[in-house]
Design a protein around this motif. Sequence first.
Motif, PDB file in Angstrom:
ATOM      1  N   GLY A   1       0.795  -1.224   0.000  1.00  0.00           N
ATOM      2  CA  GLY A   1       0.000   0.000   0.000  1.00  0.00           C
ATOM      3  C   GLY A   1       0.827   1.272   0.000  1.00  0.00           C
ATOM      4  N   TYR A   2       2.139   1.170   0.226  1.00  0.00           N
ATOM      5  CA  TYR A   2       3.005   2.349   0.222  1.00  0.00           C
ATOM      6  C   TYR A   2       3.483   2.608  -1.208  1.00  0.00           C
ATOM      7  CZ  TYR A   2       3.150   2.256   5.317  1.00  0.00           C
ATOM      8  OH  TYR A   2       2.815   2.301   6.645  1.00  0.00           O
ATOM      9  N   GLU A   3       3.287   3.807  -1.688  1.00  0.00           N
ATOM     10  CA  GLU A   3       3.553   4.115  -3.094  1.00  0.00           C
ATOM     11  C   GLU A   3       4.678   5.119  -3.277  1.00  0.00           C
ATOM     12  OE1 GLU A   3      -0.128   5.279  -4.832  1.00  0.00           O
ATOM     13  OE2 GLU A   3      -1.064   3.309  -4.554  1.00  0.00           O
ATOM     14  N   GLU A   4       5.634   5.154  -2.355  1.00  0.00           N
ATOM     15  CA  GLU A   4       6.762   6.058  -2.488  1.00  0.00           C
ATOM     16  C   GLU A   4       7.541   5.795  -3.775  1.00  0.00           C
ATOM     17  OE1 GLU A   4       6.267   6.441   1.970  1.00  0.00           O
ATOM     18  OE2 GLU A   4       5.729   5.051   0.377  1.00  0.00           O
ATOM     19  N   THR A   5       7.880   6.863  -4.485  1.00  0.00           N
ATOM     20  CA  THR A   5       8.710   6.741  -5.676  1.00  0.00           C
ATOM     21  C   THR A   5      10.167   6.510  -5.287  1.00  0.00           C
ATOM     22  OG1 THR A   5       7.219   8.189  -6.906  1.00  0.00           O
ATOM     23  CG2 THR A   5       9.433   7.881  -7.806  1.00  0.00           C
ATOM     24  N   HIS A   6      10.611   7.192  -4.249  1.00  0.00           N
ATOM     25  CA  HIS A   6      11.997   7.082  -3.795  1.00  0.00           C
ATOM     26  C   HIS A   6      12.020   6.184  -2.557  1.00  0.00           C
ATOM     27  CE1 HIS A   6      13.257  10.315  -6.511  1.00  0.00           C
ATOM     28  NE2 HIS A   6      12.092  10.862  -6.208  1.00  0.00           N
ATOM     29  N   LEU A   7      12.491   4.959  -2.764  1.00  0.00           N
ATOM     30  CA  LEU A   7      12.387   3.947  -1.722  1.00  0.00           C
ATOM     31  C   LEU A   7      13.591   3.948  -0.799  1.00  0.00           C
ATOM     32  CD1 LEU A   7      11.058   0.885  -3.740  1.00  0.00           C
ATOM     33  CD2 LEU A   7       9.806   2.176  -2.017  1.00  0.00           C
ATOM     34  N   PHE A   8      13.312   3.800   0.470  1.00  0.00           N
ATOM     35  CA  PHE A   8      14.337   3.515   1.468  1.00  0.00           C
ATOM     36  C   PHE A   8      13.690   2.538   2.447  1.00  0.00           C
ATOM     37  CE2 PHE A   8      16.742   4.603   5.416  1.00  0.00           C
ATOM     38  CZ  PHE A   8      17.976   4.177   4.967  1.00  0.00           C
ATOM     39  N   LEU A   9      13.772   1.246   2.097  1.00  0.00           N
ATOM     40  CA  LEU A   9      13.024   0.229   2.823  1.00  0.00           C
ATOM     41  C   LEU A   9      13.440   0.113   4.278  1.00  0.00           C
ATOM     42  CD1 LEU A   9      12.855  -2.528   0.064  1.00  0.00           C
ATOM     43  CD2 LEU A   9      11.015  -1.037   0.826  1.00  0.00           C
ATOM     44  N   ARG A  10      14.684   0.436   4.594  1.00  0.00           N
ATOM     45  CA  ARG A  10      15.133   0.342   5.987  1.00  0.00           C
ATOM     46  C   ARG A  10      14.379   1.319   6.881  1.00  0.00           C
ATOM     47  NH1 ARG A  10      21.687   0.307   4.788  1.00  0.00           N
ATOM     48  NH2 ARG A  10      21.532  -0.929   2.879  1.00  0.00           N
ATOM     49  N   GLY A  11      13.969   2.445   6.314  1.00  0.00           N
ATOM     50  CA  GLY A  11      13.187   3.396   7.085  1.00  0.00           C
ATOM     51  C   GLY A  11      11.697   3.232   6.906  1.00  0.00           C
ATOM     52  N   LEU A  12      11.287   2.556   5.828  1.00  0.00           N
ATOM     53  CA  LEU A  12       9.860   2.411   5.533  1.00  0.00           C
ATOM     54  C   LEU A  12       9.226   1.246   6.290  1.00  0.00           C
ATOM     55  CD1 LEU A  12       7.447   3.353   3.845  1.00  0.00           C
ATOM     56  CD2 LEU A  12       8.237   1.862   2.008  1.00  0.00           C
ATOM     57  N   ILE A  13       9.914   0.123   6.347  1.00  0.00           N
ATOM     58  CA  ILE A  13       9.327  -1.078   6.943  1.00  0.00           C
ATOM     59  C   ILE A  13       9.018  -0.909   8.429  1.00  0.00           C
ATOM     60  CG2 ILE A  13       9.836  -3.498   7.512  1.00  0.00           C
ATOM     61  CD1 ILE A  13      10.988  -3.771   4.708  1.00  0.00           C
ATOM     62  N   PRO A  14       9.856  -0.208   9.218  1.00  0.00           N
ATOM     63  CA  PRO A  14       9.447   0.014  10.615  1.00  0.00           C
ATOM     64  C   PRO A  14       8.134   0.778  10.755  1.00  0.00           C
ATOM     65  CG  PRO A  14      11.802   0.398  10.384  1.00  0.00           C
ATOM     66  CD  PRO A  14      11.258   0.212   9.003  1.00  0.00           C
ATOM     67  N   GLN A  15       7.719   1.507   9.690  1.00  0.00           N
ATOM     68  CA  GLN A  15       6.459   2.225   9.744  1.00  0.00           C
ATOM     69  C   GLN A  15       5.254   1.281   9.718  1.00  0.00           C
ATOM     70  OE1 GLN A  15       6.496   5.562  10.138  1.00  0.00           O
ATOM     71  NE2 GLN A  15       8.731   5.435  10.113  1.00  0.00           N
ATOM     72  N   LEU A  16       5.465   0.024   9.324  1.00  0.00           N
ATOM     73  CA  LEU A  16       4.350  -0.915   9.223  1.00  0.00           C
ATOM     74  C   LEU A  16       3.780  -1.285  10.581  1.00  0.00           C
ATOM     75  CD1 LEU A  16       5.753  -3.370   6.515  1.00  0.00           C
ATOM     76  CD2 LEU A  16       4.291  -1.371   6.178  1.00  0.00           C
ATOM     77  N   GLY A  17       4.602  -1.189  11.607  1.00  0.00           N
ATOM     78  CA  GLY A  17       4.163  -1.652  12.919  1.00  0.00           C
ATOM     79  C   GLY A  17       4.318  -3.166  13.016  1.00  0.00           C
ATOM     80  N   TYR A  18       3.328  -3.837  13.559  1.00  0.00           N
ATOM     81  CA  TYR A  18       3.337  -5.282  13.769  1.00  0.00           C
ATOM     82  C   TYR A  18       4.426  -5.689  14.764  1.00  0.00           C
ATOM     83  CZ  TYR A  18       0.458  -5.279   9.542  1.00  0.00           C
ATOM     84  OH  TYR A  18      -0.514  -5.024   8.621  1.00  0.00           O
ATOM     85  N   ARG A  19       4.322  -6.900  15.227  1.00  0.00           N
ATOM     86  CA  ARG A  19       5.281  -7.425  16.198  1.00  0.00           C
ATOM     87  C   ARG A  19       6.582  -7.772  15.490  1.00  0.00           C
ATOM     88  NH1 ARG A  19       3.504 -12.042  20.358  1.00  0.00           N
ATOM     89  NH2 ARG A  19       2.478 -10.204  21.237  1.00  0.00           N
ATOM     90  N   THR A  20       7.688  -7.329  16.067  1.00  0.00           N
ATOM     91  CA  THR A  20       8.999  -7.560  15.459  1.00  0.00           C
ATOM     92  C   THR A  20       9.946  -8.198  16.466  1.00  0.00           C
ATOM     93  OG1 THR A  20       9.882  -5.394  16.087  1.00  0.00           O
ATOM     94  CG2 THR A  20       8.707  -5.522  13.993  1.00  0.00           C
ATOM     95  N   SER A  21      11.013  -8.754  15.940  1.00  0.00           N
ATOM     96  CA  SER A  21      12.081  -9.277  16.785  1.00  0.00           C
ATOM     97  C   SER A  21      13.401  -9.151  16.042  1.00  0.00           C
ATOM     98  CB  SER A  21      11.823 -10.741  17.185  1.00  0.00           C
ATOM     99  OG  SER A  21      11.712 -11.548  16.034  1.00  0.00           O
ATOM    100  N   VAL A  22      14.487  -9.400  16.743  1.00  0.00           N
ATOM    101  CA  VAL A  22      15.828  -9.210  16.202  1.00  0.00           C
ATOM    102  C   VAL A  22      16.622 -10.503  16.316  1.00  0.00           C
ATOM    103  CG1 VAL A  22      18.027  -8.020  16.581  1.00  0.00           C
ATOM    104  CG2 VAL A  22      15.891  -6.735  16.654  1.00  0.00           C
ATOM    105  N   VAL A  23      17.343 -10.830  15.254  1.00  0.00           N
ATOM    106  CA  VAL A  23      18.287 -11.946  15.247  1.00  0.00           C
ATOM    107  C   VAL A  23      19.647 -11.382  14.869  1.00  0.00           C
ATOM    108  CG1 VAL A  23      18.990 -14.038  14.025  1.00  0.00           C
ATOM    109  CG2 VAL A  23      16.606 -13.753  14.734  1.00  0.00           C
ATOM    110  N   GLU A  24      20.643 -11.635  15.674  1.00  0.00           N
ATOM    111  CA  GLU A  24      21.984 -11.117  15.397  1.00  0.00           C
ATOM    112  C   GLU A  24      22.790 -12.126  14.576  1.00  0.00           C
ATOM    113  OE1 GLU A  24      23.653 -10.131  19.187  1.00  0.00           O
ATOM    114  OE2 GLU A  24      22.695  -8.146  19.220  1.00  0.00           O
ATOM    115  N   PHE A  25      23.708 -11.597  13.757  1.00  0.00           N
ATOM    116  CA  PHE A  25      24.543 -12.471  12.929  1.00  0.00           C
ATOM    117  C   PHE A  25      25.874 -11.783  12.655  1.00  0.00           C
ATOM    118  CE2 PHE A  25      22.872  -9.613   9.805  1.00  0.00           C
ATOM    119  CZ  PHE A  25      23.777  -9.607   8.748  1.00  0.00           C
ATOM    120  N   GLU A  26      26.834 -12.559  12.210  1.00  0.00           N
ATOM    121  CA  GLU A  26      28.144 -12.045  11.819  1.00  0.00           C
ATOM    122  C   GLU A  26      28.198 -11.995  10.289  1.00  0.00           C
ATOM    123  OE1 GLU A  26      30.474 -10.917  13.673  1.00  0.00           O
ATOM    124  OE2 GLU A  26      29.819 -11.564  15.676  1.00  0.00           O
ATOM    125  N   ARG A  27      28.523 -10.839   9.746  1.00  0.00           N
ATOM    126  CA  ARG A  27      28.578 -10.681   8.297  1.00  0.00           C
ATOM    127  C   ARG A  27      29.914 -11.194   7.778  1.00  0.00           C
ATOM    128  NH1 ARG A  27      25.565  -8.131   4.495  1.00  0.00           N
ATOM    129  NH2 ARG A  27      26.589  -7.060   2.751  1.00  0.00           N
TER     130      ARG A  27
END
Length: 344
Positions: A194-220
């Motif tokens: 439903g988000y129709e931004e022309t200039h995407l920055f998903l790292r900042g957009l997805i937290p706007q969705l809300g919903y329950r989240t969690s974090v998994v750590e990893f080594e790159r």
Amino acid sequence: MELLHPWRLDFSTQPELKPVPVVSLVLPCFNEQEVLPETTRRLVALLARLEAEGKAAPGSAIYYVDDGSSDGTWRLVSEYAAAFPTVCGIKLSRNRGHQNALLCGLLTAPGEVLVSLDADLQDDLEAIPRMLDAHRAGSEIVYAVRHCRNADSVFKRTSAEGYYRLLSFLGVQVLFNHADFRLMSRRAIESLRGYEETHLFLRGLIPQLGYRTSVVEFERAPRFAGESKYPLRKMLSLAWQGVTSSTAYPLRLITGAGALVSLGSLLLSAWALGIRMFTDQAVPGWASVVIPMYLLGGVQLLSLGIIGEYLAKVYESTKKRPRFHVEAVCGSKLGTGFCGKDQP
């Protein structure tokens, strides 16, 4: 301002697990022919193991999104799609950038759970089973976050961490040390549609969705093969995109800067007037003309540049051009008659 810290999952408090989902792995690709053979081998083995362990349902698949590659990336994807029933490919008509290619894969691939990751094997594949466990325990979005940046150069580590802190200072909800390695449920994907931004920055957009989240750590890990597709120029472009597409705070900074410059100009005028009236050391015209002219001129040019950047984004958004066009697809999960929908 503190960085965003999503809710961390406590498995012991979850009363019920979700059913085993169909998992789609989404990987944007741009000139990745050197790494694709090893990436495909590892991902095919991973999906087979996840199904055997009951973490992924039959029908799970890998979806490569070719972002207008100029090498043999699409040829390899087509060959792997013919050889492995779990491999599919989506080819964009031209290079549209990593964020648009990733969005195309997320909005096109089926599945109850979608995991986005890079094709260069720097994202730890062993984090995916833990992400699936977090999803089954109740999370709609699971962020994979780097535990540390010891493998990066001093410049890369300092600039990246400084950028995340800058985004947080400017009011952008972004997860520290998180890129685009994440899990999203079908519910979250449909909300993202439903988000129709022309200039995407998903790292900042997805937290706007809300919903329950969690974090998994990893080594790159180090890149398996090939060269990085994000040189300094593209990194700076993504950084600027993240700021201007996620917050209007720079415009408010202009207002503050204007107020400070006005105050400074008044003080400077008072000082120049005092020198002129009470001493004989004044140089006619210097203090009252030269300093305010250069100071105000620089601030005005900077302000016009920032305002122009936002205005350009408004202009491009009003045209409502599609964010990508799908030229071709391959793989049994998509079907030969599938036609990817262009996204405005």
